[in-house]
Design a protein around this motif. Structure first.
Motif, short mmCIF file in Angstrom:
data_model
loop_
_atom_site.label_atom_id
_atom_site.label_comp_id
_atom_site.label_asym_id
_atom_site.label_seq_id
_atom_site.Cartn_x
_atom_site.Cartn_y
_atom_site.Cartn_z
N ARG A 176 0.78 -1.11 -0.11
CA ARG A 176 0.13 0.28 -0.11
C ARG A 176 0.92 1.34 -0.18
NH1 ARG A 176 0.91 -0.38 5.43
NH2 ARG A 176 0.15 1.26 7.09
N ASN A 177 0.39 2.04 -0.59
CA ASN A 177 0.69 3.71 -0.88
C ASN A 177 0.75 4.35 0.85
OD1 ASN A 177 1.50 3.57 -3.33
ND2 ASN A 177 -0.32 5.00 -4.02
N ARG A 178 2.40 4.54 1.72
CA ARG A 178 2.00 4.86 2.99
C ARG A 178 1.82 6.62 2.36
NH1 ARG A 178 4.29 1.49 6.44
NH2 ARG A 178 4.70 -0.47 6.05
#
Length: 185
Positions: A176-178
């Motif tokens: 996932r994109n942080r």
């Protein structure tokens, strides 16, 4: 219009037929019930069973209870009670065609004019019943459409749920994109 409303209140449904009773017709024609019935008997070949019939005691009791609640003054001449509490003679019921035939049996101007008004009342009742049946048909059609729409909406909701479940399953926690600040190392 007032006379038609008065006539409509004197039309009953007996044996699945809209009818008027002899004493109501006599009152409208401004003759005695006996005179009306005598005119009918003199012209009996004009009044087959589907134009005129005599009420049974059961039918008469049902109608009489309905009429008694309206305090109809023309019952005084018809309801003659004897020692056993019944009526001397059951009234006659005239269908729309029977009422039309009465204009030939009763030849006064009053009878002819009243007959025209009675025919108009029968036509008004028929028109009201047709409108009511059309409204019922429309309501049934609307119900069916709503039922179809409910099914379609449920299918749409299910499809959206499935799509969302698939998207969530595809995302991996590590990939996932942080969000937030990134620290350099």
């Amino acid at each position: 219009m007032q006379i038609i409303k008065s006539i409509e209140s004197r039309i009953y449904t007996i044996r699945d037929e809209r009818v008027m009773l002899d004493f109501d017709l006599a009152s409208l024609y401004e003759v005695e019930t006996k005179v009306l019935n005598q005119a009918v008997k003199r012209n009996i070949n004009r009044f087959p069973e589907d134009f005129m019939f005599q009420l049974t005691s059961f039918e008469w009791e049902n109608i009489r209870s309905q009429i008694a609640t309206t305090n109809s003054p023309n019952l005084k001449s018809q309801i003659v009670t004897s020692s056993w509490g019944g009526t001397r003679k059951m009234p006659y019921a005239f269908t729309e065609q029977g009422v039309a035939m009465l204009s030939g049996a009763l030849k006064s101007d009053k009878a002819i004019n009243m007959n025209i008004a009675i025919m108009r009342a029968f036509v008004d009742i028929r028109r009201i019943l047709l409108k009511q049946s059309n409204i019922n048909e429309h309501l049934i059609e609307i119900k069916e459409r709503i039922g179809e729409h409910d099914v379609q909406l449920n299918e749409l909701y299910d499809a959206m749920d499935n799509l969302l479940d698939e998207k969530i399953a595809q995302l991996k926690w590590k990939d996932r994109n942080r969000i937030g600040f990134k620290i350099k190392e």
